[in-house]
Scaffold this active site. Structure first.
Site, PDB file in Angstrom:
ATOM      1  N   LYS A  52      28.898  49.949  -2.529  1.00  0.00           N
ATOM      2  CA  LYS A  52      29.470  50.176  -3.860  1.00  0.00           C
ATOM      3  C   LYS A  52      30.631  51.175  -3.774  1.00  0.00           C
ATOM      4  O   LYS A  52      31.665  50.992  -4.413  1.00  0.00           O
ATOM      5  CB  LYS A  52      28.382  50.675  -4.827  1.00  0.00           C
ATOM      6  CG  LYS A  52      27.386  49.578  -5.210  1.00  0.00           C
ATOM      7  CD  LYS A  52      26.167  50.097  -5.955  1.00  0.00           C
ATOM      8  CE  LYS A  52      25.138  48.971  -6.146  1.00  0.00           C
ATOM      9  NZ  LYS A  52      23.892  49.406  -6.765  1.00  0.00           N
ATOM     10  N   GLN A  96      20.209  54.473  -8.277  1.00  0.00           N
ATOM     11  CA  GLN A  96      19.823  53.366  -7.404  1.00  0.00           C
ATOM     12  C   GLN A  96      18.300  53.196  -7.398  1.00  0.00           C
ATOM     13  O   GLN A  96      17.556  54.162  -7.236  1.00  0.00           O
ATOM     14  CB  GLN A  96      20.357  53.621  -5.977  1.00  0.00           C
ATOM     15  CG  GLN A  96      20.156  52.470  -5.016  1.00  0.00           C
ATOM     16  CD  GLN A  96      20.936  51.207  -5.376  1.00  0.00           C
ATOM     17  OE1 GLN A  96      21.991  51.273  -6.017  1.00  0.00           O
ATOM     18  NE2 GLN A  96      20.429  50.057  -4.989  1.00  0.00           N
ATOM     19  N   ASP A 119      24.859  49.786 -15.105  1.00  0.00           N
ATOM     20  CA  ASP A 119      23.876  48.807 -14.608  1.00  0.00           C
ATOM     21  C   ASP A 119      23.385  47.892 -15.729  1.00  0.00           C
ATOM     22  O   ASP A 119      22.776  46.855 -15.463  1.00  0.00           O
ATOM     23  CB  ASP A 119      22.650  49.541 -14.035  1.00  0.00           C
ATOM     24  CG  ASP A 119      22.694  49.677 -12.515  1.00  0.00           C
ATOM     25  OD1 ASP A 119      23.297  48.822 -11.867  1.00  0.00           O
ATOM     26  OD2 ASP A 119      22.115  50.657 -12.013  1.00  0.00           O
TER      27      ASP A 119
END
Ligand code: GUN
Length: 293
Positions: A52, A96, A119
């Protein structure tokens, strides 16, 4: 059979984002910024976060990573989330997953400011998505929709079967494909671990989205000729013929199913690269909102 090349499409999307970022930052005091929190040192999570970061850099989005120790307490993690929620130079951030088991993932997600939840996991963002209100849609379903639309695959009136009902993939993609518009207007069946006679459903699918988390689970006996196959799984399986000792496979047995499918996304190089492109799209979206207000 046509290959759905997620690597190629994700590169196109990244080029589009890079062009837009370059234009936007010409007239802005700062450019977009994505932060990532990682708790512990799960190897897969470390790899994803590093990918990322690289992707951000390639499109001109700055990024920062907060590596927290495995034993981080809920209070410490919440303090960092509050800090990022309030930091006006951070447009969006992710925590994460998976988190170490002593941390409650839903509680942590709930603490993220919805405007910064790139997200798309926060209940407000999921709720807006269900209602069809413009919002941040989570990366994997968004990436799948982007693949269908960039390959101009018809979805209206099609029977779409999704295997897997996770909050991150199966449930949102089933909702998105049944809504009005394109890609959408499909008749969707959501199958899961309690579905009996699964093949009865998969054999009726014009579009089959597989997110079951079992290596090479779907074989050609479960697929209708001419179906579109989207494989969300990714697994390492031992392979002594490879110098690495393993190979990557999806939830679909590519070799047999590709002979029957009209389109199929491979693993690797299908849905995977699209999830990172979709995260960059959401970061840019969050940044643009801050520039308007
Ligand atoms: N773990 C696996 N996929 C994801 C994702 O898309 N976002 C976050 N935050 N964690 C993940």
């Amino acid at each position: 059979m046509k290959l759905i090349d997620g690597k190629l499409i994700s590169e196109q999307i990244k080029k589009e984002i890079a062009t837009e970022v370059a234009q936007l930052i010409d007239n802005a005091p700062r450019g977009p910024h994505l932060a990532a929190i990682i708790v512990g040192s799960d190897p897969a999570s470390m790899t994803y976060v590093a990918a990322k970061e690289r992707a951000c850099k390639s499109v001109g989005i700055t990024s920062s990573v907060y590596n927290l120790a495995e034993q981080t307490t809920e209070k410490e993690l919440m303090q960092l989330i509050d800090f990022l929620n309030e930091d006006s130079e951070v447009d969006g951030f992710i925590v994460q997953l998976p988190l170490p088991t002593h941390l409650d993932e839903q509680k942590v997600i709930n603490a993220i400011k919805p405007e910064k939840d790139v997200d798309g996991f926060h209940p407000i963002n999921l709720g807006k998505m269900v209602l069809g209100i413009d919002t941040m849609v989570s990366a994997t379903p968004n990436g799948i929709l982007e693949l269908l639309s960039r390959y101009k695959i018809e979805t209206a009136g099609k029977h779409c079967v999704v295997i897997g009902r996770s909050n991150i993939v199966g449930t949102p993609v089933s909702i998105l494909l049944s809504r009005k518009g394109y890609p959408g207007n499909a008749t969707v069946t959501l199958c899961h671990s309690q579905t009996p006679k699964l093949a009865d459903y998969t054999l009726a699918a014009d579009i089959l989205i597989v997110a079951i988390g079992k290596p090479e689970f779907v074989d050609e006996s479960m697929v209708k000729p001419g179906a579109v196959i989207i494989d969300v799984g990714i697994h390492r399986i031992d392979d002594s013929a490879k110098s690495s000792g393993y190979r990557l496979v999806g939830d679909v047995d590519f070799n047999s199913v590709s002979k029957k499918a009209s389109y199929i996304s491979p693993v690797p190089g299908g849905v995977g690269p699209m999830t990172i492109a979709a995260l960059l799209m959401n970061t840019l979206k969050a940044y643009k909102k801050t520039q308007i207000n």
